[in-house]
Each structure stands twice: as C-alpha cells, then as structure tokens.
Enzyme design. Structure first.
Site, mmCIF file in Angstrom:
data_model
loop_
_atom_site.group_PDB
_atom_site.id
_atom_site.type_symbol
_atom_site.label_atom_id
_atom_site.label_comp_id
_atom_site.label_asym_id
_atom_site.label_seq_id
_atom_site.Cartn_x
_atom_site.Cartn_y
_atom_site.Cartn_z
ATOM 1 N N ARG B 43 24.748 20.255 -35.827
ATOM 2 C CA ARG B 43 25.167 21.253 -36.831
ATOM 3 C C ARG B 43 24.424 22.584 -36.692
ATOM 4 O O ARG B 43 24.333 23.353 -37.648
ATOM 5 C CB ARG B 43 24.989 20.715 -38.255
ATOM 6 C CG ARG B 43 26.102 19.779 -38.684
ATOM 7 C CD ARG B 43 26.134 19.708 -40.209
ATOM 8 N NE ARG B 43 27.139 18.789 -40.714
ATOM 9 C CZ ARG B 43 28.358 19.158 -41.115
ATOM 10 N NH1 ARG B 43 28.730 20.423 -41.051
ATOM 11 N NH2 ARG B 43 29.197 18.268 -41.570
ATOM 12 N N ARG B 47 26.748 26.966 -41.005
ATOM 13 C CA ARG B 47 26.025 26.839 -42.272
ATOM 14 C C ARG B 47 24.664 27.502 -42.431
ATOM 15 O O ARG B 47 24.485 28.334 -43.295
ATOM 16 C CB ARG B 47 25.883 25.343 -42.594
ATOM 17 C CG ARG B 47 27.210 24.637 -42.627
ATOM 18 C CD ARG B 47 27.089 23.311 -43.308
ATOM 19 N NE ARG B 47 26.097 22.440 -42.670
ATOM 20 C CZ ARG B 47 25.805 21.225 -43.100
ATOM 21 N NH1 ARG B 47 26.453 20.741 -44.141
ATOM 22 N NH2 ARG B 47 24.912 20.493 -42.501
ATOM 23 N N ARG B 56 32.196 34.118 -41.455
ATOM 24 C CA ARG B 56 33.167 33.224 -42.089
ATOM 25 C C ARG B 56 33.782 33.809 -43.371
ATOM 26 O O ARG B 56 34.745 33.230 -43.898
ATOM 27 C CB ARG B 56 32.494 31.896 -42.438
ATOM 28 C CG ARG B 56 32.590 30.794 -41.393
ATOM 29 C CD ARG B 56 34.010 30.209 -41.290
ATOM 30 N NE ARG B 56 34.537 29.769 -42.565
ATOM 31 C CZ ARG B 56 34.200 28.658 -43.188
ATOM 32 N NH1 ARG B 56 33.353 27.841 -42.648
ATOM 33 N NH2 ARG B 56 34.737 28.344 -44.357
ATOM 34 N N ASP B 92 35.709 20.707 -36.366
ATOM 35 C CA ASP B 92 35.590 19.689 -37.401
ATOM 36 C C ASP B 92 36.359 18.471 -36.938
ATOM 37 O O ASP B 92 37.399 18.589 -36.267
ATOM 38 C CB ASP B 92 36.150 20.193 -38.735
ATOM 39 C CG ASP B 92 35.773 19.254 -39.868
ATOM 40 O OD1 ASP B 92 34.751 19.511 -40.529
ATOM 41 O OD2 ASP B 92 36.468 18.231 -40.053
ATOM 42 N N TYR B 185 38.230 8.653 -43.822
ATOM 43 C CA TYR B 185 38.762 9.804 -44.564
ATOM 44 C C TYR B 185 40.235 9.593 -44.908
ATOM 45 O O TYR B 185 40.685 9.903 -46.009
ATOM 46 C CB TYR B 185 38.609 11.094 -43.755
ATOM 47 C CG TYR B 185 37.229 11.690 -43.812
ATOM 48 C CD1 TYR B 185 36.667 12.089 -45.020
ATOM 49 C CD2 TYR B 185 36.479 11.882 -42.658
ATOM 50 C CE1 TYR B 185 35.403 12.643 -45.081
ATOM 51 C CE2 TYR B 185 35.204 12.437 -42.701
ATOM 52 C CZ TYR B 185 34.674 12.808 -43.914
ATOM 53 O OH TYR B 185 33.428 13.362 -43.975
#
Lengths: 393, 393
Positions: B43, B47, B56, B92, B185
């Site tokens: 990651r 973020r 973003r 993703d 999911y």
C-alpha cells in the site's frame, strides 16, 4: 487487596452449598469427564432470541445490563429455551468502565464508543486517576442481577439428565473482558480492525501502556470478582482482540495484566468434604474454575493458559484436537463449533458437531461451545437441536 | 486457455529484455541474496502520500484505477519519493469484477460495496454466466497503465546503489486479489468482520461455492496475467481475508482456486542466456516470480506456498524466523515490520526493523516489507527513513 490467601465463598454460594459443584459444567471445567459432555453457547443470552429482542424494546444496551431484573431474565431465557448446561451472565465488558466513571455508550451495529480516546501518557494518567475501588459499591446492580439469576436457576429443573448423574442445578458463568480488549477500546475510542493506535501506544510509551493495562485489569477483575461472590460458579475472561497480537507482544505487554485480572478471582473457593461426611471427613480446597477465550488466538493458547486459567476456549479456526495438542494434552478445553455452519443444512452441521466432539475426546475434558459468539441471525431452533445432539450422544 | 505450456514473454518485456531480471527484488524473489536487502511497502501507492491525495481530488477510486495516466503516476510517486526497490501497481482487487460486469463501487471509509450480494446457488449461476474472457479486451486501460509505468520506471535512476551490483531498473509488481477475498466480497456484498455468509455458503452449497471460486480465480487470474504481459516483473496475489479460515477449510475450499488463479501467470517467463553470450550460450527458463500474502495467515503459510507461489509474505503477527521455519527454511519470504510501530519513536522503530532483518537472515532470501499495509496516517518521511536504514545496513 491481597489475593494471595484463599478466600472462602459464603456458605450460601451455589458452589459452597453443594448446588453446582457436581454439575456437568463445573466437573468438566475441573478436568473430570462427566457422563454427558456439557454444552453452552457464547452469546447465547441476547441477540438471536425473539424473547430477548422483545424484552429489550425501548431499553439501551447498558441500561439493560444495569437493570438487575432485566439482566437476570435475559440470562435465564436461553437456559429455559435450549436446556444448556450453563447460564452466561448477560452483561458487556464495558460495564465496569461505565461504573468507574468512563464516558461510554454502546452504539447499535457498531459497538462500544468512548467519549474520549486515550492516546497519550497524559490521557492514561487522567484515566487511571479514577479509583477502581469505587466499583465495589457501584457494582451493586451486577451483584443483585447475579443473585436473582442464581436463585432462579435453582428453580429450573435441568433437562436431559441421564441415569447415575449427581443431582445439580444449572450453574452461572461470570463474564468479563480481558484488560487488552478494554484497553484497545479505550485507546481506539471504539471498535477497530487493526487496533493500530493501541498497539502503537504499547510500543511508543510502554510505561503508560503498562499503567493502562494494570488499571484495566483491576477494573475488570473487580467486575468478575463481584459476579463470583454473588453466586457465579465459574468465570470466563474474554479477550476479543488478542488475536491482533504477536505471541511476543502478548507475553510481554498483555499477559501480565490478564494474570492480574484473574488474581481478583483466583483466590476464591471453598472446602469440599471428601470421604465419609458423617465421620470426620477430609476437606479439599476447590477454587472457582476460570475459562480464558480469545478470538483468533491459535498462536496464543499456551500463553493464555499460563496466566492462571483452568480451561482454554478454542477459536473455530483451529482444529480442536490441534488446540488440545498445543496445550500439552492436559488442559480442559471449550469450543469450537464454527458459527458459520449454524445456517448449514442439518446433516452438515450435525456431522461438524460430532466431529468437534470426537476431536474433544483428546482432552481431559471438553465443554462443547461455539468457536466464536452466536451470530444475531441464528435460528434458535438450531441451537436447541445441537444441545439435544450433544446430550444424546 | 491452456497454461500448461511455457509462454515466452514479449522481447520488449523488462524481464525478457534484461532490464529488471538482475534487480535486487527479482533476484531475492528467486532465492538469491542480493548485495542489499530489497525493500518496498504494501500500500505504498496511495493514501499516506500528500501528492496522492492531491491527485485523487475529484476522482473516484475505481475511476482512478481505470485512468492509465493517473494509475501510473500514483504507482510511480512512492518510487520517486522513497527510493523503494519496486513499484506496486496501483489498483484494486475489485477492478476486474467491475470490468467483467459486476456492479461494484468503492465507498470511502468502508471499502468495496456490491450492487447485489451473491447468497444462493442461483445467485452464483447468474454471476458466473458473465464470461471472464471479456476481460481480455476490457483490461486495456490496465495494460496501458502498466506499460506507461514500466516505461517511466526505466527513466528513474535507482538510488542507493552499491559497488558491484548489476545494473537494473526498478521493477513493477503486478497485483491481484485471491479468489477467496473476491468471493467473500461478492457473497457478503461488502466488507465483513467474520465472513460468515461466505463461509456458510462454502459449507451449505459446496458445489456452488466451487463454481464461484473457479469463476473468481479466472477473473482475477486474467487481471494479473494482463499486468505481467504488459510489463510487470513479478506478481503478488493478495488474500485479505484468508485469515478467517481454518487450515482445513483453506486447503479444501480455497487453495485449489488460488492455484487456478496463479495458473494464469505461472506459465509466463523467458529464456535467459547463461555463460558466454557471444558463443552459443545455454539458456535457462526463468518464470515470473509470484508472491502470496494474506492477513492473519500464520497457520496457513505452508498451504499458501504450496499453491504455486515462489515467495510467501508473512503477517506482522508472526515472528519472521518462525514463519521461515514453518516454510521449511527453503522459501524466500517478504515482510514483516509491524505497521503499528511506524508511529513509534525512531529508536524503537529502528530496533524493530533491524530485528526483522536479522530474523530474515534465516531464509534463503528476504524482501523487507510491512506485515500489513501502510496505514493512511503514516508519516511518509518514516517510510523513506526505513528504506535508507535497510539499504545502508
């Protein structure tokens, strides 16, 4: 408080008076093999029962925990309905936090939310200035709820008795959160996936962390002690979040506090007559059995036993016989039906329960339970059917 | 698609053309010990970087993933900033689901949310009627983003080179979710703590479950294959939720599908000249290295390796040398700095990183990484400092 010495339970306590000491549950927790494997379900009190949801309408979770009549009735409902071999006291691990003066509420669908997150050494100092000794008076509604429950349990005839079993009433298990789980909520300010803030404080400020853990241990230890003194025949320490930890972090930064929490009940017990009571019987000391369970703790089982537990609960992720092996084959175990299978067709679930029972045979004794709590959408009929299966084995 | 045979990468591929085959990362993934331990961070792209958050603004997550210029730039940012030894493709795990026709969006602060939860055999039949082969055309934006990234990486001079190291450019790692995580999911309809619905379907309807897993494997396998063909020099399969499973459930109901997913890249490689290239050199087959990582999978490491991975990522919960031992001491490993320590005072973090490096010495080779993803509030300077520490060791 000095818990090194033995403290004898009051004579009217269900263990001391002989009501529950020969129950399946207490015998199994002591490592005996009763005629029938005892069974109860973590979170059996609440959520999944329609009679619970009806009772809770209009009452907030923490208010329900502090209403002795309500908490007692909720604890009794699954015993009446399923014929399980134990009641588990309906409460919440944050109840003693609220009673000691921490601002906390339980938000539906989310969990405990704190008024303020404890993030720094100064925050810890402020929190731990709250004196845990105030709990001894503040816990009166809890003691009252336990006493009512124990009295009511003595009136419920246990079902599924088999020939040759000693007479007994259904015992109540007391319940408290482990210090790490309390501390994780306090530091995060609420539920969390990774407990990063709590684990960061543990390493960034180890002394403040130790203070926080010691305080949490005392708060939760007094909560558990009050339940046992009021009539619970066993005690379960529940570490919801220990599975977020490495074994090393657990042993260094958590286990000492969990041991400290258990010290608040570890001294409690009674003398049981052995041999001919009419003559001059010998008497043996019987301590109150203690169970320790945590979610996702396959790697921690030995350490969780070593803090002073008699029985270790095994999460659904680990094959029960492997859990028994990791505990050296000498420790009574509790578990570990997979809650995900409660919705499966009965033949699938039945085969799974029988498999768990078979694997449990490798331990000195086994109390059948789930490997995590009852999911809210569980059909209560399924739990009753499992009880019948286990009792009829 | 038949992946039994070897398929040679196009000659302009960074591995086949010799650009990345001697990089620290690829050598370590193959079990060699490069001069310096390579380091990257799960990651790292996104973020935690201010330049990412700026980029973003106004763009939804999945739109960013499908914008080749944007996805490429986000992938490159941490390579430029930290001097890490690999780029990890910004994407993703649900991207291929969206491209095959599943209704899905990523909700900030929550995660992927599906238009419809797949709960029954009929739901599975409806879902799997979507043909994964449509992905080969639909994945064009992904291939484009990878090609741009690889071209740009060739222009970024790797930092921290040491004497005697072979020349190389920084490799890109392709990224895909494992079939269980996708299926979890799909069945839950979004993020979940216990994955009860997914695990219930696994046992209640094992054939429908197997169909769902096979389909998910093909969807995610094609996604990963497209990234490798477009220029990724390694591939990481990420099983976010495998830690919710027992070893038995993993081996029976999950591992075959994960192996199937890897079969979509397992055939890819190239012939590398060995010996005197000017004369008639021997050539050895070099497959594209594959890493497999899952959260909370201390109990599953052997099974996660056995599906056909070259390298196993170790979660922060397990001491790295113990993970290496469980893998028989013969498997290259990646990991496992505890993300909770990224906010600790530098001496605490430094000691921890050095400890991880020392424990990693027990493996044939070690790529330093985190034992879980970079938390969003991480100070990027700390990551850069870790890179310097590892490279300067």
């Amino acid at each position: 408080m000095n818990h090194d010495a033995r403290q004898t339970l009051p004579p009217q306590h269900p263990l001391a008076s002989g009501l529950t000491g020969q129950s399946r549950l207490v015998r199994a927790y002591r490592g005996d093999r009763p005629e029938v494997t005892p069974v109860w379900f973590m979170r059996q009190a609440g959520r999944s029962l329609p009679e619970y949801r009806e009772l809770r309408v209009g009452t907030k979770m923490l208010d329900a925990c502090l209403d002795p009549a309500l908490a007692s009735e909720i604890t009794l409902q699954p015993v009446r309905r399923h014929g399980v071999d134990a009641g588990i006291f309906f409460s919440d691990i944050v109840v003693p936090l609220k009673l000691v003066g921490v601002e906390v509420e339980i938000v539906a669908g989310r969990g405990p939310v704190m008024g303020k997150a404890v993030r720094t050494a100064a925050d810890v100092a402020e929190l731990t200035a709250l004196d845990p000794a105030v709990l001894d008076a503040a816990l009166a509604p809890i003691s009252d709820a336990v006493a009512r429950t124990v009295a009511a349990l003595a009136e419920i005839a246990p079902r599924h008795r088999v020939a040759g079993e000693p007479a007994s009433v259904t015992p109540l298990i007391g319940f408290a959160g482990a210090p790490f789980t309390l501390a994780a909520y306090l530091v995060e300010g609420g539920p969390s996936k990774d407990h990063l803030a709590a684990r960061a404080l543990m390493h960034s400020a180890p002394e403040a962390w130790a203070d926080l853990m010691r305080w949490s241990a005392e708060v939760t230890g007094r909560f558990l002690r009050a339940q046992v003194l009021a009539g619970a025949s066993a005690a379960q320490l529940f570490d919801s979040w220990a599975g977020a930890l490495s074994l090393e972090d657990y042993e260094t930064h958590v286990a000492p506090a969990s041991a400290h929490a258990l010290s608040f009940v570890r001294d409690l017990g009674y003398y049981e007559p052995v041999g001919d009571a009419a003559a001059d019987p010998e008497r043996v000391w019987r301590s109150v059995p203690i169970v320790h369970f945590g979610v996702g703790t396959s790697e921690l089982l030995g350490a969780m036993h070593a803090i002073g537990a008699d029985v270790v609960g095994v999460d659904y992720r680990l094959a029960l016989d492997e859990g028994i092996r990791r505990l050296g084959g000498t420790v009574p175990v509790q578990g570990n039906v997979d809650p995900a299978l409660l919705g499966a067709p009965w033949p699938v679930l039945e085969a799974h329960v029988l498999d768990v029972l078979r694997r449990g045979d490798a331990a000195p004794s086994h109390v059948l339970n789930l490997g995590h709590g009852v999911p809210p959408d569980t059909d209560p009929e399924v739990l009753s059917r499992i009880v019948e299966l286990v009792h009829g084995r």
